[in-house]
Design a protein around this motif. Structure first.
Motif, PDB file in Angstrom:
ATOM      1  N   LEU A   1     -12.808 -92.710  -3.742  1.00  0.00           N
ATOM      2  CA  LEU A   1     -13.940 -92.102  -4.348  1.00  0.00           C
ATOM      3  C   LEU A   1     -14.048 -92.244  -5.735  1.00  0.00           C
ATOM      4  CD1 LEU A   1     -14.541 -89.384  -1.797  1.00  0.00           C
ATOM      5  CD2 LEU A   1     -16.055 -91.371  -2.071  1.00  0.00           C
TER       6      LEU A   1
ATOM      7  N   LYS B   1     -21.906 -92.153   2.182  1.00  0.00           N
ATOM      8  CA  LYS B   1     -20.781 -91.506   1.643  1.00  0.00           C
ATOM      9  C   LYS B   1     -21.226 -89.952   1.130  1.00  0.00           C
ATOM     10  CE  LYS B   1     -22.254 -93.142  -3.112  1.00  0.00           C
ATOM     11  NZ  LYS B   1     -22.970 -91.891  -3.504  1.00  0.00           N
TER      12      LYS B   1
ATOM     13  N   LEU C   1     -17.053 -84.250  -2.400  1.00  0.00           N
ATOM     14  CA  LEU C   1     -17.859 -85.057  -1.318  1.00  0.00           C
ATOM     15  C   LEU C   1     -18.811 -84.065  -0.593  1.00  0.00           C
ATOM     16  CD1 LEU C   1     -18.530 -87.915  -0.185  1.00  0.00           C
ATOM     17  CD2 LEU C   1     -16.628 -87.627   1.249  1.00  0.00           C
TER      18      LEU C   1
END
Length: 335
Positions: free
Chosen positions: A116, A18, A6
Motif C-alpha cells: 500500500l 482497496k 486503510l
C-alpha cells in the motif's frame, strides 16, 4: 513503522476493493525542513554497508528516452526495516533555459508488508543532496585527516550542495569553486563562508587536498596530471559518452564505487569506467565495513566515482519521511 491507514471495504463494495488510504505528501520545502544533513551522511554510510553486505534489493534502472527533449529513469530499492522506494527522475537539459531544474524527481514509499502507498514526496532536493552526500561520505572516509583545501568543479546545484556538506566532514580553510562561467563561480562563492572563485581549474586543483567534480560536462573537466599525491577526488556528474571524469586517473590511485554495477554499460553504469574490469574498483561499503582497505598512506590518491543509485534515494527518503512525521510536516491526501 507507521504505514498508510486503510479504510475497511464496506458491504456492497466491489470485491477486493482497496478502500480509502491516507497517504502523506511532502513538498520540496517539507523535505528540506525534515532532513538533517549530518544524519543523512550517517544514513548513507549505513546504506553503503548494507548494499555491500547484500541486504539491499537495488535492481538496474530502465531508461525511457524522449527524443530531442530528455530521458526518464525509474529507480527502486528496498531493504529490511525500510519502505519500498520508487523514484522517477526526469532529466531534461533544455529546462535550464526555461528557468526550470534540469533534474526533476518524485519518490513514492510503499508498505513492504502490503504494497500500500504510504508517502508521495518531491524527490528533486533528495536527488541533489543524496548525490553530493554520497560523495562527501567518500571524503569523510578517504580524504587525509589533515585535508584543508577543497576544490569544487561546477557551480550548479551539485556545486552548491557540495559546499554545504564538505564543512561537515573536514575543517577546510578554503573552498575553491571553478565553473565554465567565472561569474557563476563568483556568485556561488558569495553564498558560502571560506569560498573563493577560481578562473583557472588547473591552478585550483594542483594544490588542493580534495577535488570534487560536480558538473554536467560531456568531456573531462580536469587533467589526471593535475592531481597531486595524497589527494582525494570524487565525481558525481553523469553525461555520457565521456563525462567529467578523466578515465586515466583511475589508474593513478585507488578507485571506489557505489557498487560493481558501475562497470556495466550506461545507464546502469558509469560511462567513464567503460572498458575497465570490475576488479578495478572497490565498493565503498566494503571499505566502510573494514573488508577492504581505504587510504593506505598519506601520498595515496583515492577516487570515488558515483553514478547515483536507488539505495541512496531510499535511505534519504526514509529519513525525510520519519522526520516529517515527527515534526508534523506534510499534508495527508486520500487515495
Amino acid at each position: 513503522m507507521l504505514d498508510a491507514a486503510l479504510t475497511p471495504v464496506t458491504k456492497g463494495s466491489t470485491p477486493f476493493a482497496k478502500g480509502l488510504i491516507d497517504v502523506l505528501t511532502l513538498s520540496e520545502e517539507d523535505v528540506k525542513e525534515s532532513l538533517d544533513l549530518r544524519e543523512l551522511l550517517d544514513a548513507l554510510a549505513l546504506g553503503f554497508k548494507a548494499l555491500s553486505r547484500g541486504d539491499v534489493v537495488n535492481p538496474a534502472r530502465p531508461q525511457l528516452d524522449i527524443p530531442g527533449a530528455g530521458y526518464s529513469l525509474a529507480m527502486s530499492a528496498w531493504m529490511p526495516g525500510m519502505h519500498l522506494t520508487v523514484k522517477i527522475v526526469n532529466i531534461f537539459e533544455g529546462n535550464v533555459a526555461k528557468s526550470v531544474p534540469s533534474h526533476l524527481a518524485t519518490i513514492n514509499l510503499y508498505d513492504p508488508a502490503t504494497g500500500l502507498p504510504v508517502c508521495i514526496m518531491d524527490g528533486t532536493y533528495i536527488t541533489a543532496v543524496r548525490t553530493s552526500g554520497s560523495a562527501v561520505v567518500s571524503v569523510r572516509a578517504l580524504a587525509r585527516p589533515d585535508a584543508k583545501v577543497a576544490a569544487v568543479i561546477g557551480a550548479g546545484v551539485q556545486g552548491h550542495q557540495h559546499l554545504t556538506l564538505l564543512p561537515l566532514v573536514r575543517d577546510f580553510t578554503e573552498l575553491r569553486i571553478v565553473s565554465k562561467h567565472f561569474a557563476d563561480a563568483e556568485e556561488l562563492a558569495r553564498r558560502h563562508p571560506r569560498a573563493r572563485a577560481y578562473a583557472d581549474a588547473e591552478e585550483a586543483v594542483r594544490s588542493s587536498d580534495v577535488v570534487c567534480l560536480a558538473t554536467h560536462s560531456y568531456e573531462p573537466v580536469i587533467d589526471a596530471g593535475w592531481v597531486r599525491p595524497g589527494t582525494h577526488v570524487s565525481s558525481v556528474g553523469v553525461a555520457p559518452p565521456k563525462g567529467e571524469f578523466p578515465t586515466e586517473l583511475a589508474h593513478k590511485g585507488r578507485l571506489f564505487v557505489e557498487s560493481k554495477d558501475a562497470f556495466e554499460p550506461f545507464p546502469v553504469g558509469c560511462a567513464e569506467l567503460a572498458g575497465l574490469a570490475a576488479d578495478a574498483g572497490t565498493e565503498l561499503g566494503d571499505m566502510l565495513l573494514g573488508r577492504a582497505p581505504g587510504r593506505t598512506h598519506d601520498d595515496a590518491i583515492t577516487i570515488y566515482k558515483g553514478m547515483g543509485i536507488a539505495m541512496e534515494d531510499m535511505v534519504a527518503a526514509d529519513l525525510a519521511f520519519r522526520s516529517a512525521r515527527h515534526l508534523g510536516k506534510g499534508t495527508k491526501i486520500v487515495l
